[in-house]
Motif scaffolding. Structure first.
Motif, PDB file in Angstrom:
ATOM      1  N   GLY A  86      -6.362  -6.260 -12.541  1.00  0.00           N
ATOM      2  CA  GLY A  86      -5.296  -5.334 -12.156  1.00  0.00           C
ATOM      3  C   GLY A  86      -4.500  -5.714 -10.922  1.00  0.00           C
ATOM      4  N   ASP A  87      -4.849  -6.809 -10.261  1.00  0.00           N
ATOM      5  CA  ASP A  87      -4.082  -7.181  -9.063  1.00  0.00           C
ATOM      6  C   ASP A  87      -4.216  -8.688  -8.839  1.00  0.00           C
ATOM      7  OD1 ASP A  87      -2.443  -6.730  -6.895  1.00  0.00           O
ATOM      8  OD2 ASP A  87      -4.095  -6.337  -5.524  1.00  0.00           O
ATOM      9  N   GLY A  88      -3.428  -9.186  -7.878  1.00  0.00           N
ATOM     10  CA  GLY A  88      -3.505 -10.612  -7.580  1.00  0.00           C
ATOM     11  C   GLY A  88      -2.659 -11.446  -8.526  1.00  0.00           C
ATOM     12  N   THR A  89      -1.690 -10.831  -9.167  1.00  0.00           N
ATOM     13  CA  THR A  89      -0.895 -11.561 -10.164  1.00  0.00           C
ATOM     14  C   THR A  89       0.009 -12.593  -9.509  1.00  0.00           C
ATOM     15  OG1 THR A  89       0.771  -9.804 -10.146  1.00  0.00           O
ATOM     16  CG2 THR A  89      -0.918  -9.687 -11.835  1.00  0.00           C
ATOM     17  N   SER A 151      -4.586  -2.329   0.921  1.00  0.00           N
ATOM     18  CA  SER A 151      -4.215  -3.749   0.927  1.00  0.00           C
ATOM     19  C   SER A 151      -3.482  -4.114  -0.362  1.00  0.00           C
ATOM     20  CB  SER A 151      -5.448  -4.644   1.074  1.00  0.00           C
ATOM     21  OG  SER A 151      -6.129  -4.346   2.268  1.00  0.00           O
ATOM     22  N   SER A 152      -3.883  -3.491  -1.473  1.00  0.00           N
ATOM     23  CA  SER A 152      -3.234  -3.850  -2.738  1.00  0.00           C
ATOM     24  C   SER A 152      -1.824  -3.265  -2.827  1.00  0.00           C
ATOM     25  CB  SER A 152      -4.069  -3.365  -3.920  1.00  0.00           C
ATOM     26  OG  SER A 152      -3.788  -2.017  -4.194  1.00  0.00           O
ATOM     27  N   MET A 153      -1.579  -2.192  -2.100  1.00  0.00           N
ATOM     28  CA  MET A 153      -0.250  -1.567  -2.178  1.00  0.00           C
ATOM     29  C   MET A 153       0.715  -2.126  -1.139  1.00  0.00           C
ATOM     30  SD  MET A 153      -0.964   2.383  -3.213  1.00  0.00           S
ATOM     31  CE  MET A 153      -2.294   2.688  -2.096  1.00  0.00           C
ATOM     32  N   GLY A 155       3.379  -3.985   0.808  1.00  0.00           N
ATOM     33  CA  GLY A 155       4.615  -4.637   0.398  1.00  0.00           C
ATOM     34  C   GLY A 155       5.283  -3.985  -0.798  1.00  0.00           C
ATOM     35  N   LYS A 156       4.606  -3.020  -1.408  1.00  0.00           N
ATOM     36  CA  LYS A 156       5.207  -2.321  -2.542  1.00  0.00           C
ATOM     37  C   LYS A 156       6.005  -1.122  -2.029  1.00  0.00           C
ATOM     38  CE  LYS A 156       2.471  -4.275  -5.902  1.00  0.00           C
ATOM     39  NZ  LYS A 156       2.235  -5.496  -5.140  1.00  0.00           N
ATOM     40  N   GLY A 157       7.071  -0.806  -2.719  1.00  0.00           N
ATOM     41  CA  GLY A 157       7.842   0.373  -2.344  1.00  0.00           C
ATOM     42  C   GLY A 157       7.033   1.609  -2.646  1.00  0.00           C
TER      43      GLY A 157
END
Ligand code: ADP
Ligand code: MG
Length: 514
Positions: A86-89, A151-153, A155-157
């Motif tokens: 689900g992350d790290g793409t 941390s996963s969010m 930089g995301k709007g």
């Protein structure tokens, strides 16, 4: 002699290799600037003028409509990363691109593709061991899960919403679906609704569906609801009367109308007597039936979408019934609370509590479609990483620290590897460096200086990442700042990037049918 159609195109040897490598690199390059807390967004416009604004690697690559087969393999890296963890793409795609870039240099130095592939596989093994050594010792508790989500969010709007409050919502949602059998990630859904600020984003202990009451006079709130989920039309099918009666007198017409009335009343009474407070049916409901049921205080939803019906049934424990005669109390589902609410053009039904509370919905609000869509992607990623981190109980330092450790371990083990393979193993380490280098570049730092400083700090202090905290960028232990990623996200990125890169490098003959 032609063994292929004259229309097919064939590229062989170095030409095939370099064209594939170039295509793969180009794709990875396209997402590079979105990596990390200061990563930029991309605006993607399709041929129909539809606009998507996102920072999400997998979304960007999928929207780009990439045709080149080798480039498509990098898109698949992002997709499998998204699917598995689900992350790290972006990380996975960027590493894959750099593995290809390094391979290109090696091929130019006459290192054979097979040697490169072997070296890459060996380096990937070392990388996985290095990740192991980076796993934090602290127990993965709510505090760490929140850090993982935040941390996963990065930089995301998030539409002005603090990542902190979103992270809290995400962790609460995952904890809500933690059962003895593990985290039931599928029981968490996201429902987006524009029209309010993103601050109004909340957790609904149940499910939210786009459905409207069949009649205005029906209750907007039902407590302790017994819920029937039907695939039954509650009315007289048009055409049915004509087929049964040949009407040629006023008497017969009246008879027909009476028969219809009593059939309709029959439906209404059967439902009212069944004891159901709330009815969802995938078919139509006659106005007379809904008027009658509104008087009885029954809340009815008609023409319910099939997937909504499925979700409601599975969340509330209702059994879907195909014929009214078969309806029994046993078939009812239960919820503490069902309410309907109007949001401008949309009518929603909230099914909460009781059996329904095994499911949970993040009810995402935001001012515009673009805001809620990007918020949805950010929350989707965060839910996945928190579930992943909770499942394995393993987190590693983010901000490039794990990558610095991986590259360092690979380089020191490369010394013991014989022949040209050593070159490939070292090249793998150089490709991994792309993560801290890109994080540095995207925060306006000099990538080379940052890399040198990070290595020195890693040498002397152990964990060293390039941390963005507010306006500041510092080199320090990411755990101290709550910059953490699930270990599985890093493992998957190494594995899928290696797989794609080695597959592309091995190809020396491309035959394309026209
Ligand atoms: P991906 O698609 O690979 O997840 P992201 O844009 O989400 O790409 O960036 C993830 C990277 O950003 C990870 O390496 C993560 O550790 C790093 N990161 C997250 N928060 C911070 C931070 N505050 N400072 C520095 N790096 C961070
Ligand atoms: Mg991410």
């Amino acid at each position: 002699m032609f063994i292929m159609s004259e229309d097919s195109q064939r590229t062989q040897g170095r030409d095939a290799q370099s064209s594939n490598i170039m295509a793969g690199k180009a794709v990875a390059e396209a997402v590079r600037t979105t990596l990390g807390p200061r990563g930029m967004d991309k605006m993607l416009v399709d041929s129909g003028g539809e606009v998507v604004i996102t920072n999400d690697g997998a979304t960007i690559l999928n929207e780009m409509d990439i045709e080149h087969p080798a480039a498509q393999m990098i898109v698949e890296v992002a997709d499998s990363q998204e699917e598995e963890v689900g992350d790290g793409t972006t990380t996975a795609a960027v590493i894959a691109g750099n593995l290809l870039g390094e391979a290109e240099d090696l091929i130019e130095q006459d290192v054979h593709a097979t040697t490169i592939v072997e070296g890459y596989h060996e380096a990937a093994e070392i990388a996985l061991e290095a990740i192991e050594s980076q796993v934090g010792e602290a127990e993965v508790d709510d505090e760490i899960l929140k850090q993982v989500a935040e941390s996963s969010m990065t930089g995301k709007g998030t539409g002005g919403l603090t990542a902190e409050s979103l992270a809290e919502t995400v962790v609460e949602a995952i904890r809500h679906v933690e059962m003895d059998a593990g985290v039931q990630r599928d029981n968490v859904s996201i429902h987006t609704q524009i029209g309010a600020s993103s601050n109004a984003t909340e957790l609904v202990p149940g499910i939210v569906v786009d459905e409207e009451a069949a009649h205005d006079a029906m209750p907007a709130n039902v407590e302790d609801a017994s819920i029937a989920v039907l695939d039954v039309e509650l009315g007289v099918r048009t055409g049915e009367i004509d087929a049964e009666y040949a009407i040629d007198s006023i008497d017969q017409l009246n008879q027909a109308i009476d028969a219809e009335e009593s059939e309709v009343r029959g439906y209404a009474e059967t439902i009212a007597e069944s004891g159901a407070d709330v009815v969802f049916t995938t078919e139509d409901v006659d106005d007379r039936v809904s008027t009658f049921l509104a008087n009885e205080g029954v809340l009815v939803f008609e023409s319910v979408g099939d997937s909504d019906a499925r979700d409601i049934a599975s969340a509330t424990g209702a059994r879907r019934v195909g014929a009214l005669d078969d309806l029994e109390e046993d078939d009812f589902g239960a919820a503490d609370h069902i309410r309907t609410k109007n949001y401008g053009d949309d009518d929603l039904a909230f099914v909460e509590g009781g059996a329904a509370a095994e499911a949970v919905t993040v009810f995402v609000r935001g001012g515009t479609e673009h805001v809620v869509d990007e918020l949805e992607r950010a929350i989707e990623d965060a839910l996945d990483v928190v579930a992943t981190a909770l499942a394995s109980g393993e987190v590693v330092p983010g901000a490039g620290a794990t990558e610095i450790a991986i590259a360092d371990t690979i380089r020191s083990e490369a010394a013991g590897i014989e022949g040209r393979k050593q070159l490939a193993v070292n090249a793998f380490a150089d490709a991994i460096d792309v993560v801290p280098r890109t994080l540095a570049a995207n925060t306006g730092q000099d990538p080379i200086d940052s890399l040198v400083d990070l290595r020195a700090a890693h040498e002397s202090e152990g964990r060293a990442g390039l941390i963005t905290a507010g306006e500041e960028v510092t080199i320090d232990d990411p755990f101290e700042y709550g910059v953490v990623d699930p270990a599985d996200v890093k493992r998957e990125a190494i594995e899928s990037a290696t797989e794609a890169a080695t597959m592309i490098v091995r190809i020396d003959d491309v035959i394309a049918a026209e």
